[in-house]
Enzyme design. Structure first.
Site, PDB file in Angstrom:
ATOM      1  N   ASP A  73       2.486 -11.594  -4.383  1.00  0.00           N
ATOM      2  CA  ASP A  73       1.873 -10.286  -4.174  1.00  0.00           C
ATOM      3  C   ASP A  73       1.076 -10.209  -2.885  1.00  0.00           C
ATOM      4  O   ASP A  73       0.431 -11.163  -2.459  1.00  0.00           O
ATOM      5  CB  ASP A  73       0.965  -9.943  -5.361  1.00  0.00           C
ATOM      6  CG  ASP A  73       1.754  -9.709  -6.630  1.00  0.00           C
ATOM      7  OD1 ASP A  73       2.789  -9.031  -6.541  1.00  0.00           O
ATOM      8  OD2 ASP A  73       1.352 -10.217  -7.690  1.00  0.00           O
ATOM      9  N   GLU A  86       5.817  -0.868 -15.184  1.00  0.00           N
ATOM     10  CA  GLU A  86       5.492  -2.286 -15.056  1.00  0.00           C
ATOM     11  C   GLU A  86       3.981  -2.433 -15.152  1.00  0.00           C
ATOM     12  O   GLU A  86       3.236  -1.723 -14.474  1.00  0.00           O
ATOM     13  CB  GLU A  86       6.004  -2.813 -13.714  1.00  0.00           C
ATOM     14  CG  GLU A  86       5.739  -4.282 -13.462  1.00  0.00           C
ATOM     15  CD  GLU A  86       6.181  -4.696 -12.077  1.00  0.00           C
ATOM     16  OE1 GLU A  86       5.356  -5.302 -11.365  1.00  0.00           O
ATOM     17  OE2 GLU A  86       7.333  -4.406 -11.682  1.00  0.00           O
TER      18      GLU A  86
END
Length: 222
Positions: free
Chosen positions: A33, A22
């Site tokens: 995040d 990724e």
């Protein structure tokens, strides 16, 4: 996270046993995040990693590895760059699919991508995500942001159980998985694991450290 050293890091991850890489395209307000990935995004942006630079990083990474490469970013970046243009350009640069963390499954159905489902996702929306996902479903193991945790989220098992009733798609579990023990426990429930923050932390020490860290995960998954 995309950066000048990412091709070397991608190669190191694969050498350690990663099946998929990724590749984060940094965004200024990454809502999903935690602090590790936020700091990595801030450093990347400060280093000039805008979309064109990220695409070049993707191209260089594709030259180094053969495993699937999956850019991960946020919808505002695609809105600014152009939805179709982004899909076309990432594919040409070597992407296998993409993840758009804040784009619901029922929006932009023409955009080929891996969908995320979370413990708070309803069965109806899981079914939509499963029908439209590109190859596999990304299971968010907990309610909250990415980042290392001290133990595997207890929310994963019921999420896997619900999702398996609705789809035969492979299920990869991510968010909060940072140690070999957590990876092994998650793999007993899901079909694979996604490790982000802990991998970025290892990558800060260079390719050799990242290869060693990925290898420690691979060992408990084989």
């Amino acid at each position: 996270m995309a950066g000048h050293g990412t091709p070397d890091l991608a190669a190191a991850a694969v050498a350690g046993g990663a099946d998929v890489v990724e590749l984060g395209f940094p965004f200024s307000d990454p809502l999903a995040d935690g602090p590790v990935i936020r700091r990595a995004a801030e450093r990347a942006l400060a280093d000039g990693m805008r979309t064109e630079a990220c695409l070049e990083c993707l191209r260089q990474s594709r030259e180094r590895v053969e495993v699937p490469l999956v850019p991960m970013t946020y919808a505002a970046l695609l809105e600014a760059y152009g939805w179709e243009r982004f899909a076309d350009d990432t594919a040409r640069a070597g992407a296998t699919s993409m993840i758009v963390a804040d784009l619901p499954a029922d929006e932009r159905p023409e955009l080929r991508r891996v969908h995320l489902v979370a413990p708070t996702t309803t069965d109806e929306r899981i079914a939509v995500a499963a029908e439209r996902t590109d190859g596999w479903l990304y299971l968010v193991t907990l309610t909250g942001t990415t980042g290392a945790r001290t133990e595997l989220s207890p929310e994963l098992a019921p999420l896997v159980e619900r999702t398996r009733r609705l789809t035969n798609a492979p299920l990869y579990a991510g968010f909060g998985i940072s140690t070999p023990a957590q990876a092994a426990a998650a793999a007993e429930l899901a079909d694979g694991v996604v490790v982000g923050s802990a991998a970025l932390t290892a990558a800060e020490e260079g390719p050799t450290a990242l290869e060693r860290f990925v290898g420690s995960l691979r060992t408990v998954l084989t």
